[in-house]
Write a protein that holds these residues in place. Structure first.
Motif, PDB file in Angstrom:
ATOM      1  N   GLU A 155      48.785  19.826 133.362  1.00 37.92           N
ATOM      2  CA  GLU A 155      49.400  20.863 132.741  1.00 37.92           C
ATOM      3  C   GLU A 155      50.499  20.297 132.257  1.00 37.92           C
ATOM      4  N   ILE A 156      51.478  19.879 132.638  1.00 40.02           N
ATOM      5  CA  ILE A 156      53.135  19.408 132.278  1.00 40.02           C
ATOM      6  C   ILE A 156      52.872  17.993 131.627  1.00 40.02           C
ATOM      7  N   ARG A 157      51.529  17.296 131.856  1.00 38.13           N
ATOM      8  CA  ARG A 157      51.223  16.289 130.744  1.00 38.13           C
ATOM      9  C   ARG A 157      50.800  16.313 129.024  1.00 38.13           C
ATOM     10  N   SER A 158      49.747  17.843 129.530  1.00 39.51           N
ATOM     11  CA  SER A 158      49.552  18.482 128.488  1.00 39.51           C
ATOM     12  C   SER A 158      50.881  18.875 127.752  1.00 39.51           C
ATOM     13  N   ASP A 159      51.125  19.485 128.159  1.00 41.89           N
ATOM     14  CA  ASP A 159      52.552  19.992 127.124  1.00 41.89           C
ATOM     15  C   ASP A 159      53.543  19.034 126.911  1.00 41.89           C
ATOM     16  N   LEU A 160      53.791  17.995 127.286  1.00 44.70           N
ATOM     17  CA  LEU A 160      54.211  17.370 127.127  1.00 44.70           C
ATOM     18  C   LEU A 160      53.693  16.193 125.351  1.00 44.70           C
ATOM     19  N   ILE A 161      52.037  16.763 125.738  1.00 41.80           N
ATOM     20  CA  ILE A 161      51.488  16.114 124.379  1.00 41.80           C
ATOM     21  C   ILE A 161      51.866  17.186 123.189  1.00 41.80           C
ATOM     22  N   GLU A 162      51.568  18.148 123.490  1.00 44.44           N
ATOM     23  CA  GLU A 162      51.296  19.533 122.648  1.00 44.44           C
ATOM     24  C   GLU A 162      53.423  19.101 121.981  1.00 44.44           C
ATOM     25  N   LEU A 163      53.533  19.355 122.684  1.00 44.75           N
ATOM     26  CA  LEU A 163      55.327  19.570 122.232  1.00 44.75           C
ATOM     27  C   LEU A 163      55.508  17.771 121.714  1.00 44.75           C
ATOM     28  N   ARG A 164      55.276  16.819 121.289  1.00 45.05           N
ATOM     29  CA  ARG A 164      54.873  15.609 120.838  1.00 45.05           C
ATOM     30  C   ARG A 164      54.664  15.562 119.484  1.00 45.05           C
ATOM     31  N   ASP A 165      53.196  16.457 119.678  1.00 49.00           N
ATOM     32  CA  ASP A 165      52.698  16.842 118.274  1.00 49.00           C
ATOM     33  C   ASP A 165      53.814  17.729 117.301  1.00 49.00           C
ATOM     34  N   ALA A 166      53.962  18.840 118.064  1.00 47.93           N
ATOM     35  CA  ALA A 166      55.025  19.521 116.869  1.00 47.93           C
ATOM     36  C   ALA A 166      55.737  19.091 116.502  1.00 47.93           C
ATOM     37  N   LEU A 167      56.744  18.100 116.951  1.00 49.39           N
ATOM     38  CA  LEU A 167      58.225  17.403 116.631  1.00 49.39           C
ATOM     39  C   LEU A 167      57.870  16.368 115.593  1.00 49.39           C
ATOM     40  N   ARG A 168      56.111  15.989 115.540  1.00 49.30           N
ATOM     41  CA  ARG A 168      55.749  15.064 114.779  1.00 49.30           C
ATOM     42  C   ARG A 168      55.456  15.763 113.355  1.00 49.30           C
ATOM     43  N   ARG A 169      54.741  17.005 113.835  1.00 47.32           N
ATOM     44  CA  ARG A 169      54.190  17.372 112.709  1.00 47.32           C
ATOM     45  C   ARG A 169      56.148  18.126 111.818  1.00 47.32           C
ATOM     46  N   PHE A 170      56.873  18.470 112.348  1.00 50.55           N
ATOM     47  CA  PHE A 170      57.993  18.479 112.146  1.00 50.55           C
ATOM     48  C   PHE A 170      58.559  18.064 110.729  1.00 50.55           C
ATOM     49  N   ALA A 171      58.933  16.835 111.327  1.00 48.57           N
ATOM     50  CA  ALA A 171      59.701  16.163 111.243  1.00 48.57           C
ATOM     51  C   ALA A 171      58.394  14.578 109.705  1.00 48.57           C
ATOM     52  N   GLU A 172      57.252  15.103 109.841  1.00 52.22           N
ATOM     53  CA  GLU A 172      56.534  14.907 108.942  1.00 52.22           C
ATOM     54  C   GLU A 172      56.609  16.050 107.385  1.00 52.22           C
ATOM     55  N   GLU A 173      56.817  17.333 107.983  1.00 48.69           N
ATOM     56  CA  GLU A 173      57.045  17.986 107.007  1.00 48.69           C
ATOM     57  C   GLU A 173      57.648  18.034 106.430  1.00 48.69           C
ATOM     58  N   ARG A 174      59.052  17.082 106.813  1.00 47.02           N
ATOM     59  CA  ARG A 174      60.661  17.366 106.180  1.00 47.02           C
ATOM     60  C   ARG A 174      60.848  16.099 105.628  1.00 47.02           C
ATOM     61  N   ASP A 175      59.505  14.951 105.734  1.00 42.46           N
ATOM     62  CA  ASP A 175      59.835  13.316 105.890  1.00 42.46           C
ATOM     63  C   ASP A 175      60.783  12.997 105.937  1.00 42.46           C
ATOM     64  N   TRP A 176      61.291  13.137 107.416  1.00 38.95           N
ATOM     65  CA  TRP A 176      62.231  12.510 108.643  1.00 38.95           C
ATOM     66  C   TRP A 176      61.997  11.529 109.068  1.00 38.95           C
ATOM     67  N   GLY A 177      60.851  10.256 109.562  1.00 36.74           N
ATOM     68  CA  GLY A 177      59.916  10.198 109.961  1.00 36.74           C
ATOM     69  C   GLY A 177      61.112   8.400 109.047  1.00 36.74           C
ATOM     70  N   ARG A 178      60.900   8.373 108.606  1.00 37.44           N
ATOM     71  CA  ARG A 178      61.839   7.011 108.129  1.00 37.44           C
ATOM     72  C   ARG A 178      63.368   7.292 108.676  1.00 37.44           C
ATOM     73  N   PHE A 179      64.182   8.576 108.857  1.00 39.47           N
ATOM     74  CA  PHE A 179      65.234   8.820 110.070  1.00 39.47           C
ATOM     75  C   PHE A 179      65.197   8.032 111.804  1.00 39.47           C
ATOM     76  N   HIS A 180      63.660   8.357 111.878  1.00 38.88           N
ATOM     77  CA  HIS A 180      64.030   8.369 113.231  1.00 38.88           C
ATOM     78  C   HIS A 180      63.536   7.143 113.495  1.00 38.88           C
ATOM     79  N   THR A 181      64.382   5.983 114.218  1.00 34.09           N
ATOM     80  CA  THR A 181      64.026   4.865 113.869  1.00 34.09           C
ATOM     81  C   THR A 181      64.465   4.616 115.979  1.00 34.09           C
TER      82      THR A 181
END
Length: 123
Positions: free
Chosen positions: A5-31
Protein backbone atom coordinates in the motif's frame (compact mmCIF):
# COMPACT_ATOMS: atom_id res chain seq x y z
CA UNK A 1 -0.86 -0.12 6.08
CA UNK A 2 1.41 -2.72 4.52
CA UNK A 3 4.41 -2.19 2.25
CA UNK A 4 2.42 -2.76 -0.95
CA UNK A 5 0.00 0.00 0.00
CA UNK A 6 2.83 2.40 0.81
CA UNK A 7 4.60 1.67 -2.48
CA UNK A 8 1.27 2.05 -4.31
CA UNK A 9 0.66 5.38 -2.56
CA UNK A 10 4.09 6.63 -3.61
CA UNK A 11 3.38 5.66 -7.22
CA UNK A 12 -0.02 7.36 -7.08
CA UNK A 13 1.62 10.50 -5.70
CA UNK A 14 4.35 10.37 -8.38
CA UNK A 15 1.71 10.10 -11.11
CA UNK A 16 -0.31 13.00 -9.67
CA UNK A 17 2.83 15.16 -9.56
CA UNK A 18 3.67 14.21 -13.15
CA UNK A 19 0.19 15.26 -14.28
CA UNK A 20 0.37 18.52 -12.33
CA UNK A 21 3.71 19.42 -13.94
CA UNK A 22 2.58 18.35 -17.43
CA UNK A 23 -0.57 20.48 -17.21
CA UNK A 24 1.66 23.51 -16.61
CA UNK A 25 4.49 22.55 -18.99
CA UNK A 26 6.93 22.64 -16.08
CA UNK A 27 8.80 19.43 -16.90
CA UNK A 28 11.63 21.32 -18.57
CA UNK A 29 12.32 23.13 -15.28
CA UNK A 30 12.34 19.93 -13.24
CA UNK A 31 15.95 18.95 -13.72
CA UNK A 32 17.54 16.89 -10.95
CA UNK A 33 19.59 19.93 -9.89
CA UNK A 34 16.55 22.21 -9.73
CA UNK A 35 14.50 19.63 -7.85
CA UNK A 36 17.32 19.01 -5.35
CA UNK A 37 17.64 22.77 -4.85
CA UNK A 38 13.89 23.17 -4.33
CA UNK A 39 13.93 20.23 -1.92
CA UNK A 40 16.64 21.92 0.13
CA UNK A 41 14.76 25.22 0.19
CA UNK A 42 11.54 23.54 1.31
CA UNK A 43 13.37 21.54 3.98
CA UNK A 44 14.77 24.82 5.30
CA UNK A 45 11.28 26.35 5.31
CA UNK A 46 10.15 23.38 7.40
CA UNK A 47 12.40 24.68 10.18
CA UNK A 48 10.80 28.13 10.35
CA UNK A 49 7.77 27.24 12.54
CA UNK A 50 10.18 25.65 15.06
CA UNK A 51 12.45 28.68 15.26
CA UNK A 52 12.73 30.17 18.75
CA UNK A 53 10.70 27.45 20.44
CA UNK A 54 12.16 26.30 23.74
CA UNK A 55 12.18 22.58 22.90
CA UNK A 56 10.34 22.18 19.61
CA UNK A 57 8.05 19.54 21.09
CA UNK A 58 4.55 19.18 19.65
CA UNK A 59 2.90 20.74 22.71
CA UNK A 60 4.60 24.06 21.83
CA UNK A 61 3.00 24.14 18.38
CA UNK A 62 -0.30 25.91 17.91
CA UNK A 63 -2.70 25.10 15.06
CA UNK A 64 -1.18 27.75 12.77
CA UNK A 65 2.32 26.35 13.19
CA UNK A 66 1.12 22.76 12.80
CA UNK A 67 -0.58 23.64 9.53
CA UNK A 68 2.54 25.44 8.27
CA UNK A 69 4.61 22.37 9.14
CA UNK A 70 2.12 20.11 7.39
CA UNK A 71 2.30 22.23 4.23
CA UNK A 72 6.10 22.32 4.24
CA UNK A 73 6.27 18.57 4.80
CA UNK A 74 4.04 18.12 1.74
CA UNK A 75 6.39 20.31 -0.30
CA UNK A 76 9.43 18.32 0.86
CA UNK A 77 7.73 15.05 0.00
CA UNK A 78 6.59 16.30 -3.41
CA UNK A 79 10.05 17.48 -4.43
CA UNK A 80 11.64 14.29 -3.12
CA UNK A 81 9.21 12.13 -5.11
CA UNK A 82 9.79 14.21 -8.26
CA UNK A 83 13.57 13.98 -7.84
CA UNK A 84 13.37 10.22 -7.37
CA UNK A 85 11.21 10.02 -10.49
CA UNK A 86 13.76 11.95 -12.57
CA UNK A 87 16.61 9.76 -11.31
CA UNK A 88 14.71 6.44 -11.49
CA UNK A 89 15.10 5.82 -7.76
CA UNK A 90 12.63 3.52 -6.03
CA UNK A 91 12.23 5.54 -2.82
CA UNK A 92 10.57 2.73 -0.92
CA UNK A 93 13.34 0.27 -1.75
CA UNK A 94 16.05 2.88 -1.09
CA UNK A 95 14.57 3.66 2.34
CA UNK A 96 14.47 -0.02 3.30
CA UNK A 97 18.07 -0.46 2.13
CA UNK A 98 19.13 2.58 4.17
CA UNK A 99 17.50 1.13 7.28
CA UNK A 100 19.65 -1.98 6.86
CA UNK A 101 22.80 0.11 6.36
CA UNK A 102 21.99 2.06 9.53
CA UNK A 103 21.18 -1.15 11.40
CA UNK A 104 24.78 -2.26 10.75
CA UNK A 105 26.22 1.16 11.68
CA UNK A 106 24.11 1.50 14.80
CA UNK A 107 23.54 -1.90 16.44
CA UNK A 108 20.79 -1.50 19.04
CA UNK A 109 22.84 -3.36 21.64
CA UNK A 110 25.61 -0.78 21.30
CA UNK A 111 23.78 2.52 20.79
CA UNK A 112 20.50 2.27 22.69
CA UNK A 113 19.72 5.69 24.21
CA UNK A 114 22.87 7.32 22.75
CA UNK A 115 22.58 9.75 19.83
CA UNK A 116 26.23 10.05 18.86
CA UNK A 117 27.34 9.52 15.25
CA UNK A 118 28.50 5.98 14.43
CA UNK A 119 32.11 7.14 14.02
CA UNK A 120 32.17 8.30 17.66
CA UNK A 121 31.49 4.88 19.19
CA UNK A 122 34.80 3.20 18.60
CA UNK A 123 35.12 -0.56 18.84
Amino acid sequence: MDSREIRSDLIELRDALRRFAEERDWGRFHTPKNLATALSVEASELLEPFQWLATGQKDELDETRLEAIRQEMADVLAYLVMLADKLDVDLFKAALEKIEINRAKYPASKVRGDARKYSEYGD
